[in-house]
Design a protein around this motif. Structure first.
Motif, PDB file in Angstrom:
ATOM      1  N   SER A  33      -6.661   8.145  -1.693  1.00 47.60           N
ATOM      2  CA  SER A  33      -7.214   7.961  -3.033  1.00 47.60           C
ATOM      3  C   SER A  33      -6.148   7.770  -4.100  1.00 47.60           C
ATOM      4  N   GLU A  71      -3.969   5.691  -3.864  1.00 48.83           N
ATOM      5  CA  GLU A  71      -3.845   4.224  -3.914  1.00 48.83           C
ATOM      6  C   GLU A  71      -4.938   3.595  -4.776  1.00 48.83           C
ATOM      7  N   SER A  72      -5.928   4.397  -5.183  1.00 53.66           N
ATOM      8  CA  SER A  72      -6.924   3.961  -6.165  1.00 53.66           C
ATOM      9  C   SER A  72      -6.598   4.491  -7.560  1.00 53.66           C
ATOM     10  N   GLU A  86     -11.822   2.874  -8.261  1.00 52.45           N
ATOM     11  CA  GLU A  86     -12.566   2.005  -7.345  1.00 52.45           C
ATOM     12  C   GLU A  86     -12.001   2.150  -5.935  1.00 52.45           C
ATOM     13  N   ASN A 143     -10.259   1.297  -2.512  1.00 53.88           N
ATOM     14  CA  ASN A 143      -9.170   0.365  -2.236  1.00 53.88           C
ATOM     15  C   ASN A 143      -9.283  -0.193  -0.811  1.00 53.88           C
ATOM     16  N   ALA A 144      -8.267  -0.935  -0.400  1.00 52.85           N
ATOM     17  CA  ALA A 144      -8.311  -1.595   0.905  1.00 52.85           C
ATOM     18  C   ALA A 144      -8.434  -0.595   2.045  1.00 52.85           C
ATOM     19  N   SER A 158     -17.516   2.719  -1.134  1.00 52.53           N
ATOM     20  CA  SER A 158     -16.999   1.573  -0.383  1.00 52.53           C
ATOM     21  C   SER A 158     -18.035   1.023   0.583  1.00 52.53           C
ATOM     22  N   GLU A 198       2.006   2.723   3.225  1.00 56.08           N
ATOM     23  CA  GLU A 198       0.797   2.721   2.408  1.00 56.08           C
ATOM     24  C   GLU A 198      -0.420   2.470   3.301  1.00 56.08           C
ATOM     25  N   GLY A 255      -3.513   1.383   2.568  1.00 55.47           N
ATOM     26  CA  GLY A 255      -4.244   0.142   2.343  1.00 55.47           C
ATOM     27  C   GLY A 255      -3.605  -1.047   3.012  1.00 55.47           C
ATOM     28  N   SER A 270      -5.632  -2.696   6.134  1.00 52.44           N
ATOM     29  CA  SER A 270      -6.173  -4.029   5.863  1.00 52.44           C
ATOM     30  C   SER A 270      -5.657  -5.042   6.878  1.00 52.44           C
TER      31      SER A 270
END
Length: 248
Positions: free
Chosen positions: A26, A28-29, A77, A79-80, A109, A236, A238, A242
């Motif tokens: 989170s 990363e958001s 929001e 994230n990936a 998500s 990371e 995400g 991804s």
């Protein structure tokens, strides 16, 4: 073979995957880690559950802190990393997401509520401690800021509190039992963004490993459980997930 390729192979070979997520997914958001430098727990002494119950002033202070610090979490929001896990759930490959987070981003998500196991509760709504009635935060915030009104349940006059687990409050029995069941049923357990220092939740990865599941840890910093994992990726979340799952 790169770590990302190896993770892709492990996911492809697994029949039942469980994710275990912590603050790192989170951040990363844009949601700060409570325990990191500058986080909430470095600014405030925690309010223990018994103090919340016993003192109206402590309840008022708890709500004051909630509304003073909530804006970032409520505006964040997925994230990936969140979207990658949602895709694995949608594909039927991931049976559950066990999370230490209280931000509700897994649900936002696209993960069904039934697939998310919240060990520390949820900070996006409130509940009555006596009857369990759910309350949305906006009306509580309006009454608090305009009239200094501490919420009381309209159904039973019980105390209303954010649906999170406070210091000194018992862990949720149903969530813990579900997490234990999913841990023992999986053949691949993926830790994402947890430092694995908060027990009893941090015991789940080792329980999965002892039961024969593969153990993957994806975290920016080393953890005490890295040595027992089958794959460790310090990166990371995400960007890794991804690439593995194929989401933006």
């Amino acid at each position: 073979m790169s770590d990302v390729d190896r993770l892709h192979e492990m996911i492809a070979a697994a029949r039942r995957i469980v994710a275990f997520t912590g603050a790192g997914i989170s951040t990363e958001s844009g949601i700060p880690d409570f325990r990191s430098l500058g986080g909430i727990w470095t600014k405030y002494q925690p309010i223990y559950f018994d103090d919340f119950i016993a003192s109206e002033e402590m309840r008022r202070e708890s709500w004051r802190r909630k509304f003073a610090t909530d804006e970032v979490m409520l505006k964040a929001e997925p994230n990936a990393g969140h979207r990658a896990l949602a895709k694995l759930v949608e594909q039927g490959r991931m049976s559950a997401i066990i999370t230490q987070n209280i931000d509700g981003l897994h649900q936002r998500s696209g993960v069904p509520e039934s697939r998310v196991i919240e060990l520390h509760g949820n900070g996006t709504y409130a509940t009555c401690l006596d009857c369990g009635q759910r309350y949305e935060l906006e009306p509580i915030k309006k009454a608090f800021l305009e009239h200094d009104q501490v919420p009381i349940c309209s159904k039973c006059d019980g105390l209303v509190k954010t649906a999170t687990i406070s210091f000194g409050q018992a862990m949720p029995e149903i969530a813990m039992a579900r997490a234990q069941h999913e841990t023992m049923a999986c053949d691949l357990f993926i830790v994402l963004g947890s430092s694995l220092v908060v027990y009893p939740a941090a015991a789940f990865p080792q329980a999965a490993k002892r039961n024969g599941a593969g153990l993957v840890i994806i975290n920016r910093d080393p953890t005490d459980q890295d040595d027992s994992a089958d794959l460790v990726i310090h990166s990371e979340i995400g960007s890794v997930m991804s690439r593995v799952v194929g989401v933006n």
